[in-house]
Design a protein around this motif. Structure first.
Motif, PDB file in Angstrom:
ATOM      1  N   SER A 148       0.826  -1.205   0.000  1.00 19.82           N
ATOM      2  CA  SER A 148       0.000   0.000   0.000  1.00 19.82           C
ATOM      3  C   SER A 148       0.861   1.256   0.000  1.00 19.82           C
ATOM      4  O   SER A 148       1.871   1.326   0.705  1.00 19.82           O
ATOM      5  CB  SER A 148      -0.921  -0.001   1.228  1.00 19.82           C
ATOM      6  OG  SER A 148      -1.837   1.067   1.167  1.00 19.82           O
ATOM      7  N   ILE A 227      -0.494   9.836  -4.302  1.00 21.30           N
ATOM      8  CA  ILE A 227      -0.787   8.460  -4.710  1.00 21.30           C
ATOM      9  C   ILE A 227      -1.565   7.776  -3.600  1.00 21.30           C
ATOM     10  O   ILE A 227      -1.189   7.863  -2.420  1.00 21.30           O
ATOM     11  CB  ILE A 227       0.504   7.667  -5.004  1.00 21.30           C
ATOM     12  CG1 ILE A 227       1.302   8.322  -6.134  1.00 21.30           C
ATOM     13  CG2 ILE A 227       0.172   6.215  -5.366  1.00 21.30           C
ATOM     14  CD1 ILE A 227       2.641   7.659  -6.394  1.00 21.30           C
ATOM     15  N   ARG A 228      -2.653   7.122  -3.966  1.00 25.53           N
ATOM     16  CA  ARG A 228      -3.459   6.311  -3.050  1.00 25.53           C
ATOM     17  C   ARG A 228      -3.690   4.973  -3.742  1.00 25.53           C
ATOM     18  O   ARG A 228      -4.645   4.814  -4.486  1.00 25.53           O
ATOM     19  CB  ARG A 228      -4.810   6.983  -2.758  1.00 25.53           C
ATOM     20  CG  ARG A 228      -4.711   8.332  -2.075  1.00 25.53           C
ATOM     21  CD  ARG A 228      -4.455   8.158  -0.591  1.00 25.53           C
ATOM     22  NE  ARG A 228      -4.522   9.409   0.137  1.00 25.53           N
ATOM     23  CZ  ARG A 228      -3.507  10.226   0.317  1.00 25.53           C
ATOM     24  NH1 ARG A 228      -2.338   9.946  -0.226  1.00 25.53           N
ATOM     25  NH2 ARG A 228      -3.630  11.340   1.025  1.00 25.53           N
ATOM     26  N   GLN A 229      -2.795   4.037  -3.503  1.00 28.11           N
ATOM     27  CA  GLN A 229      -2.864   2.782  -4.256  1.00 28.11           C
ATOM     28  C   GLN A 229      -2.555   1.595  -3.357  1.00 28.11           C
ATOM     29  O   GLN A 229      -1.691   1.676  -2.484  1.00 28.11           O
ATOM     30  CB  GLN A 229      -1.887   2.815  -5.425  1.00 28.11           C
ATOM     31  CG  GLN A 229      -2.042   1.658  -6.398  1.00 28.11           C
ATOM     32  CD  GLN A 229      -1.136   1.818  -7.601  1.00 28.11           C
ATOM     33  OE1 GLN A 229       0.043   1.482  -7.550  1.00 28.11           O
ATOM     34  NE2 GLN A 229      -1.672   2.346  -8.688  1.00 28.11           N
ATOM     35  N   VAL A 240      -5.611  -4.488  -7.978  1.00 31.29           N
ATOM     36  CA  VAL A 240      -5.007  -3.167  -7.806  1.00 31.29           C
ATOM     37  C   VAL A 240      -6.125  -2.157  -7.573  1.00 31.29           C
ATOM     38  O   VAL A 240      -7.060  -2.055  -8.376  1.00 31.29           O
ATOM     39  CB  VAL A 240      -4.169  -2.751  -9.031  1.00 31.29           C
ATOM     40  CG1 VAL A 240      -3.611  -1.337  -8.839  1.00 31.29           C
ATOM     41  CG2 VAL A 240      -3.026  -3.733  -9.261  1.00 31.29           C
ATOM     42  N   TRP A 241      -6.030  -1.436  -6.463  1.00 34.03           N
ATOM     43  CA  TRP A 241      -6.997  -0.379  -6.156  1.00 34.03           C
ATOM     44  C   TRP A 241      -6.295   0.960  -6.284  1.00 34.03           C
ATOM     45  O   TRP A 241      -5.347   1.249  -5.557  1.00 34.03           O
ATOM     46  CB  TRP A 241      -7.545  -0.574  -4.738  1.00 34.03           C
ATOM     47  CG  TRP A 241      -8.377   0.560  -4.223  1.00 34.03           C
ATOM     48  CD1 TRP A 241      -9.210   1.362  -4.940  1.00 34.03           C
ATOM     49  CD2 TRP A 241      -8.450   1.035  -2.872  1.00 34.03           C
ATOM     50  NE1 TRP A 241      -9.804   2.294  -4.131  1.00 34.03           N
ATOM     51  CE2 TRP A 241      -9.364   2.117  -2.855  1.00 34.03           C
ATOM     52  CE3 TRP A 241      -7.849   0.629  -1.677  1.00 34.03           C
ATOM     53  CZ2 TRP A 241      -9.665   2.806  -1.688  1.00 34.03           C
ATOM     54  CZ3 TRP A 241      -8.155   1.316  -0.517  1.00 34.03           C
ATOM     55  CH2 TRP A 241      -9.055   2.388  -0.522  1.00 34.03           C
ATOM     56  N   ASP A 242      -6.747   1.776  -7.217  1.00 27.42           N
ATOM     57  CA  ASP A 242      -6.221   3.129  -7.406  1.00 27.42           C
ATOM     58  C   ASP A 242      -7.331   4.099  -7.034  1.00 27.42           C
ATOM     59  O   ASP A 242      -8.236   4.367  -7.828  1.00 27.42           O
ATOM     60  CB  ASP A 242      -5.786   3.333  -8.852  1.00 27.42           C
ATOM     61  CG  ASP A 242      -5.110   4.685  -9.074  1.00 27.42           C
ATOM     62  OD1 ASP A 242      -5.164   5.533  -8.154  1.00 27.42           O
ATOM     63  OD2 ASP A 242      -4.540   4.900 -10.156  1.00 27.42           O
ATOM     64  N   ASP A 243      -7.266   4.642  -5.835  1.00 31.57           N
ATOM     65  CA  ASP A 243      -8.365   5.461  -5.325  1.00 31.57           C
ATOM     66  C   ASP A 243      -8.491   6.790  -6.050  1.00 31.57           C
ATOM     67  O   ASP A 243      -9.534   7.450  -5.956  1.00 31.57           O
ATOM     68  CB  ASP A 243      -8.157   5.711  -3.819  1.00 31.57           C
ATOM     69  CG  ASP A 243      -9.384   6.293  -3.157  1.00 31.57           C
ATOM     70  OD1 ASP A 243     -10.498   5.803  -3.454  1.00 31.57           O
ATOM     71  OD2 ASP A 243      -9.255   7.231  -2.350  1.00 31.57           O
ATOM     72  N   ASN A 245      -8.321   7.152  -9.329  1.00 33.63           N
ATOM     73  CA  ASN A 245      -8.763   6.916 -10.707  1.00 33.63           C
ATOM     74  C   ASN A 245     -10.256   6.625 -10.718  1.00 33.63           C
ATOM     75  O   ASN A 245     -10.676   5.473 -10.594  1.00 33.63           O
ATOM     76  CB  ASN A 245      -7.982   5.750 -11.311  1.00 33.63           C
ATOM     77  CG  ASN A 245      -8.350   5.509 -12.777  1.00 33.63           C
ATOM     78  OD1 ASN A 245      -9.240   6.163 -13.322  1.00 33.63           O
ATOM     79  ND2 ASN A 245      -7.666   4.569 -13.407  1.00 33.63           N
ATOM     80  N   ARG A 249     -11.309   2.373 -10.558  1.00 37.68           N
ATOM     81  CA  ARG A 249     -10.701   2.294  -9.230  1.00 37.68           C
ATOM     82  C   ARG A 249     -10.129   0.907  -8.957  1.00 37.68           C
ATOM     83  O   ARG A 249      -9.085   0.770  -8.322  1.00 37.68           O
ATOM     84  CB  ARG A 249     -11.729   2.655  -8.156  1.00 37.68           C
ATOM     85  CG  ARG A 249     -12.195   4.098  -8.210  1.00 37.68           C
ATOM     86  CD  ARG A 249     -12.946   4.482  -6.955  1.00 37.68           C
ATOM     87  NE  ARG A 249     -13.641   5.752  -7.107  1.00 37.68           N
ATOM     88  CZ  ARG A 249     -13.089   6.944  -6.969  1.00 37.68           C
ATOM     89  NH1 ARG A 249     -11.805   7.031  -6.663  1.00 37.68           N
ATOM     90  NH2 ARG A 249     -13.798   8.052  -7.123  1.00 37.68           N
TER      91      ARG A 249
END
Length: 349
Positions: A148, A227-229, A240-243, A245, A249
């Motif tokens: 994370s 970055i929040r990933q 993969v969670w890209d908060d 995007n 997401r």
């Protein structure tokens, strides 16, 4: 049910707004030592009453619950007073500023038959709810690692370091999505203070998990990019969670090492092992657009009505707190692995 919001600073207005529009709740009062600040929040949510006295709020028999959005050092006295008054409580992260106080809060709530809920807001985002669902359904297989990253520029907090400011989000998410919760026995923490603020501004946490899995968390106040990933690798798939995007997401990758093929290797030379790599499809689950705090307020109401523990109950807040305390111990020991204090959990058993 009627609820009062205690604390009208940074997070209180968000709580007030969501309780005000919730079909489960009537927002009864905004309580803050600063009357002008309380009035400003009250005006934004329809002009509800304000109070500068916590005792006054807790003495009102028509108020069923309170939501606490005050500094962490005040959580213990505020929550204990609310529980003594027979109120259900939701409290923002971290649960308390010290594990022993957190354990007392959880133990008292259970003894009094009251709901004590940790407002781990990220756990109620549609993305994290879907991640929990996919893991529970076995879509990722056995979890191998969680990686994370939560970095951005500022704000440098005056009273806590970057671990206590940012890592509770990631820790609460990991505790929420893994079937066994946060079960790390040790924590290794490495921090840096290049600005000489007197506290870590950049930090890395490493947590060994059950079954040989590992979790790694990177937090940073000094990054010019935000970055929040989170990457969650399993034996079947990787998510993969890209908060940041909103278009995609979550991405689920059907690719990785085929462990079944690896186990068939007969040679003792690992370099010659016949490892098979899967290169399958990638897909993105559809997610509803709903504010996390709306889900949180609904869960708080459901837990009270159904007389059950909330999904993010006090015990989950205590597990996160135990990791943060162990991280503090590791920092003081030059990053050496530091044991997580399990006596708090024993108190609750």
């Amino acid at each position: 049910m009627r609820v009062g919001v205690v604390g009208a600073g940074y997070w209180g207005p968000n709580l007030a707004r969501n309780f005000a529009i919730s079909p489960d709740w009537e927002l009864a009062v905004i309580c803050d030592l600063d009357a002008e600040r309380a009035q400003s929040v009250a005006d934004r949510v329809g002009g509800v009453p304000i109070s500068t006295s916590l005792d006054e709020v807790l003495a009102d028999p028509t108020i069923d619950a309170i939501a606490v959005a005050t500094p962490a050092r005040t959580h213990h006295p505020v929550v204990m007073a609310a529980l003594a008054a027979g109120k259900h409580v939701t409290v923002e992260k971290p649960l308390a500023d010290e594990g022993g106080r957190g354990a007392e809060m959880v133990d008292t709530a259970r003894a009094n038959g009251l709901v004590l809920m940790a407002d781990h807001t990220y756990c109620y985002t549609p993305a994290v709810l879907k991640i929990r669902e996919l893991i529970a359904a076995g879509e990722l297989g056995d979890i191998l690692f969680v990686d994370s990253v939560r970095i951005n520029l500022g704000l440098i907090q005056p009273d806590v370091d970057v671990f206590w400011d940012l890592a509770p989000h990631d820790l609460s998410i990991i505790d929420f999505i893994l079937p066994g919760g946060l079960d790390a026995a040790t924590v290794a923490a490495h921090g840096a203070d290049p600005l000489h603020t007197g506290k870590s501004c950049v930090g890395y946490l490493t947590l060994p998990l059950a079954g040989g899995a590992i979790a790694h968390i990177h937090v940073n106040w000094l990054s010019p990019t935000k970055i929040r990933q989170m990457v969650i690798g399993g034996t079947k798939r990787t998510l993969v969670w890209d908060d940041l995007n909103p278009q995609q997401r979550l991405s689920v990758y059907d690719r990785g090492v085929d462990l079944a093929e690896q186990s068939k290797a007969t040679t003792s030379d690992a370099r010659a092992a016949n490892i098979s790599y899967r290169l399958g499809d990638t897909w993105s689950p559809a997610l509803p657009e709903k504010e996390a705090l709306s889900n949180m307020t609904a869960e708080f109401a459901s837990a009270i009505r159904e007389k059950r523990q909330a999904r993010t109950d006090g015990a989950s807040g205590l597990r996160v707190l135990s990791i943060l305390e162990a991280a503090r111990g590791s920092l003081q020991n030059a990053g050496a692995p530091y044991p997580v204090d399990i006596t708090h959990e024993m108190v609750l058993s």
